[in-house]
Design a protein around this motif. Structure first.
Motif, PDB file in Angstrom:
ATOM      1  N   PRO A 124     121.661 167.050 -49.641  1.00  0.00           N
ATOM      2  CA  PRO A 124     120.974 165.813 -49.239  1.00  0.00           C
ATOM      3  C   PRO A 124     120.163 166.018 -47.967  1.00  0.00           C
ATOM      4  N   LEU A 125     119.178 165.135 -47.775  1.00  0.00           N
ATOM      5  CA  LEU A 125     118.324 165.241 -46.599  1.00  0.00           C
ATOM      6  C   LEU A 125     117.833 163.846 -46.213  1.00  0.00           C
ATOM      7  N   PRO A 126     118.029 163.418 -44.949  1.00  0.00           N
ATOM      8  CA  PRO A 126     117.494 162.120 -44.519  1.00  0.00           C
ATOM      9  C   PRO A 126     115.971 162.098 -44.606  1.00  0.00           C
ATOM     10  N   LEU A 127     115.408 160.902 -44.864  1.00  0.00           N
ATOM     11  CA  LEU A 127     113.970 160.743 -44.977  1.00  0.00           C
ATOM     12  C   LEU A 127     113.408 160.033 -43.748  1.00  0.00           C
ATOM     13  N   PRO A 128     112.192 160.369 -43.335  1.00  0.00           N
ATOM     14  CA  PRO A 128     111.591 159.695 -42.181  1.00  0.00           C
ATOM     15  C   PRO A 128     111.194 158.265 -42.486  1.00  0.00           C
ATOM     16  N   GLN A 129     110.907 157.977 -43.751  1.00  0.00           N
ATOM     17  CA  GLN A 129     110.541 156.632 -44.190  1.00  0.00           C
ATOM     18  C   GLN A 129     111.162 156.372 -45.556  1.00  0.00           C
ATOM     19  N   THR A 130     111.435 155.120 -45.811  1.00  0.00           N
ATOM     20  CA  THR A 130     112.049 154.768 -47.090  1.00  0.00           C
ATOM     21  C   THR A 130     111.122 155.123 -48.241  1.00  0.00           C
ATOM     22  N   ALA A 131     111.688 155.770 -49.261  1.00  0.00           N
ATOM     23  CA  ALA A 131     110.909 156.155 -50.440  1.00  0.00           C
ATOM     24  C   ALA A 131     111.832 156.216 -51.649  1.00  0.00           C
ATOM     25  N   PHE A 132     111.271 155.931 -52.809  1.00  0.00           N
ATOM     26  CA  PHE A 132     112.031 155.942 -54.053  1.00  0.00           C
ATOM     27  C   PHE A 132     111.244 156.676 -55.128  1.00  0.00           C
ATOM     28  N   GLY A 133     111.979 157.345 -56.010  1.00  0.00           N
ATOM     29  CA  GLY A 133     111.354 157.976 -57.160  1.00  0.00           C
ATOM     30  C   GLY A 133     111.516 159.481 -57.155  1.00  0.00           C
ATOM     31  N   ALA A 134     110.990 160.111 -58.192  1.00  0.00           N
ATOM     32  CA  ALA A 134     111.014 161.567 -58.301  1.00  0.00           C
ATOM     33  C   ALA A 134     109.810 162.134 -57.546  1.00  0.00           C
ATOM     34  N   GLY A 135     110.066 163.060 -56.647  1.00  0.00           N
ATOM     35  CA  GLY A 135     108.972 163.608 -55.860  1.00  0.00           C
ATOM     36  C   GLY A 135     109.371 164.885 -55.160  1.00  0.00           C
ATOM     37  N   PHE A 136     108.895 165.037 -53.938  1.00  0.00           N
ATOM     38  CA  PHE A 136     109.151 166.241 -53.153  1.00  0.00           C
ATOM     39  C   PHE A 136     109.407 165.853 -51.701  1.00  0.00           C
ATOM     40  N   VAL A 137     110.192 166.695 -51.024  1.00  0.00           N
ATOM     41  CA  VAL A 137     110.332 166.586 -49.572  1.00  0.00           C
ATOM     42  C   VAL A 137     109.721 167.835 -48.948  1.00  0.00           C
ATOM     43  N   LEU A 138     109.155 167.668 -47.755  1.00  0.00           N
ATOM     44  CA  LEU A 138     108.587 168.790 -47.014  1.00  0.00           C
ATOM     45  C   LEU A 138     109.476 169.094 -45.821  1.00  0.00           C
ATOM     46  N   VAL A 139     109.811 170.375 -45.665  1.00  0.00           N
ATOM     47  CA  VAL A 139     110.640 170.814 -44.537  1.00  0.00           C
ATOM     48  C   VAL A 139     110.045 172.088 -43.951  1.00  0.00           C
ATOM     49  N   ARG A 140     110.412 172.394 -42.711  1.00  0.00           N
ATOM     50  CA  ARG A 140     110.032 173.647 -42.077  1.00  0.00           C
ATOM     51  C   ARG A 140     110.984 174.757 -42.536  1.00  0.00           C
ATOM     52  N   PRO A 141     110.518 176.014 -42.533  1.00  0.00           N
ATOM     53  CA  PRO A 141     111.412 177.116 -42.922  1.00  0.00           C
ATOM     54  C   PRO A 141     112.689 177.185 -42.093  1.00  0.00           C
ATOM     55  N   GLU A 142     112.615 176.805 -40.816  1.00  0.00           N
ATOM     56  CA  GLU A 142     113.820 176.870 -39.988  1.00  0.00           C
ATOM     57  C   GLU A 142     114.833 175.786 -40.326  1.00  0.00           C
ATOM     58  N   GLN A 143     114.433 174.802 -41.161  1.00  0.00           N
ATOM     59  CA  GLN A 143     115.383 173.783 -41.609  1.00  0.00           C
ATOM     60  C   GLN A 143     116.206 174.248 -42.807  1.00  0.00           C
ATOM     61  N   ILE A 144     115.850 175.391 -43.370  1.00  0.00           N
ATOM     62  CA  ILE A 144     116.611 175.971 -44.475  1.00  0.00           C
ATOM     63  C   ILE A 144     117.474 177.078 -43.882  1.00  0.00           C
ATOM     64  N   THR A 145     118.759 176.827 -43.795  1.00  0.00           N
ATOM     65  CA  THR A 145     119.675 177.718 -43.094  1.00  0.00           C
ATOM     66  C   THR A 145     120.487 178.548 -44.071  1.00  0.00           C
ATOM     67  N   VAL A 146     120.558 179.836 -43.786  1.00  0.00           N
ATOM     68  CA  VAL A 146     121.438 180.714 -44.570  1.00  0.00           C
ATOM     69  C   VAL A 146     122.872 180.472 -44.123  1.00  0.00           C
ATOM     70  N   ASP A 147     123.692 180.023 -45.067  1.00  0.00           N
ATOM     71  CA  ASP A 147     125.079 179.655 -44.756  1.00  0.00           C
ATOM     72  C   ASP A 147     125.944 180.025 -45.959  1.00  0.00           C
TER      73      ASP A 147
END
Length: 362
Positions: free
Chosen positions: A277-300
């Motif tokens: 899951p990922l919090p959204l900056p603004q309310t949105a509904f439906g099938a779509g995409f989220v944009l993130v920076r590479p540093e937000q994807i953590t190897v764990d």
């Protein structure tokens, strides 16, 4: 001022006797600025406010109007519409030499037949042009050895020439200084030291400054605020961290840094993705995409989402990892010593808040 423009840089700065006082604390205000070249609209209702003493960087695509904006403020060109105020004074009724604006170009545009002293003194009020102490003061301000005072421009390095150009622009104590790609022609080895010396001098004199640059890291590291110029207007302006972490839309997110687009179900205040899951900056509904920076994807390794390393881009201090998660491809950033080998299976999780969302049209 381009290299072909015959106007001297210091003359654009104006004379020190042009008034000022309390009104000079007003910075630069541009409202509804419009300009077309050969029938092509370059600026279209541009608004920009630069507070007194601050450095604002303007970034945007090549040919997007950044230099046109500076030339209009300096008075080298006239707008088709709009207003410009510099130091609390309406500027459009004033010729360039009375606008109290300094202009430093990529080339520096020093007078080749004058020494360093002659170039800097050219920017001083006429009563002080013979005073070498005034030149010495300006050279010390921009971090130049006063022993260079009798050298000619061709005897200086590129970084030294740019510091002399700034000293000349600052000599009349202008209300604003405009920097048009001033560091782009410098070798990487001297670019950092030169721009630090320049920005230190600007801060020491509380000079209102507009910097135009194609170098995003330069804009982010030097400026108090960054303005994104798009389609002839300012699309977003804010502190560097705001633009990078809270871009106004997906296009600005992509322009201000690397992004990953991840398929998601948008569920109001958060999104559900294959990486969690990922919090959204603004309310949105439906099938779509989220944009993130590479540093937000953590190897764990403890994360349930798995991905295979398909490529790496080693950058010295860190590295980018290209990964495949099912049918999805993403890019993660990690410290150089933690870059995994090709073909490795790793766990991934998302951190932070999505930069933006995108819902494809039906």
């Amino acid at each position: 001022m381009s290299s072909a423009d015959p106007r001297p840089v210091a003359r654009a700065s104006g004379a020190a006797g042009d008034g000022g006082g309390a009104a000079r604390a007003s910075g630069v205000e541009v409202t509804g600025l419009g300009k077309a070249h050969a029938g092509v609209r370059v600026l279209d209702g541009l608004d920009l406010s630069v507070p007194h003493g601050e450095l604002t960087a303007v970034i945007g695509r090549s040919g997007g109007g950044k230099t046109t904006l500076l030339r209009l403020i300096a008075g080298f060109d006239r707008p088709d519409r709009g207003t410009i105020t510099v130091g609390g004074r309406p500027a459009l009724a004033l010729p360039p030499e009375r606008r109290r604006v300094g202009y430093v170009t990529q080339e520096g545009s020093l007078f080749p037949h004058l020494t360093v002293t002659g170039n800097v003194a050219f920017g001083l009020p006429w009563r002080r042009r013979r005073a070498r102490d005034g030149v010495r003061e300006m050279l010390e301000l921009v971090g130049l050895d006063v022993g260079l005072a009798d050298r000619y421009p061709h005897e200086l390095s590129g970084g030294e020439q740019q510091r002399v150009a700034l000293a000349r622009a600052l000599a009349p104590r202008p209300d604003a200084v405009l920097l048009d790609e001033p560091f782009s022609a410098l070798d990487p080895a001297i670019r950092v030291s030169t721009r630090l010396a320049v920005t230190a001098a600007l801060a020491a004199t509380s000079t209102t400054t507009i910097l135009v640059t194609h170098d995003l890291p330069e804009a982010m590291s030097l400026a108090t605020r960054v303005a994104v110029l798009r389609d002839g207007a300012i699309a977003q302006v804010g502190e560097p961290a705001d633009l990078y972490l809270r871009p106004a839309d997906a296009a600005i997110a992509a322009f201000t840094g690397e992004v990953c687009e991840i398929p998601a179900k948008l569920l109001g205040d958060h999104a559900s993705t294959a990486l969690g899951p990922l919090p959204l900056p603004q309310t949105a509904f439906g099938a779509g995409f989220v944009l993130v920076r590479p540093e937000q994807i953590t190897v764990d390794e403890a994360a349930p989402a798995r991905a295979t390393v398909t490529g790496t881009d080693f950058r010295g201090h860190d590295g980018l990892i290209r990964l495949r998660n099912g049918e999805n491809e993403v890019t993660a950033r990690c410290a150089a010593h933690l870059v995994p080998e090709l073909g490795t299976s790793v766990g991934l999780r998302l951190t932070g808040i999505a930069l933006a969302t995108r819902i494809p049209p039906d």
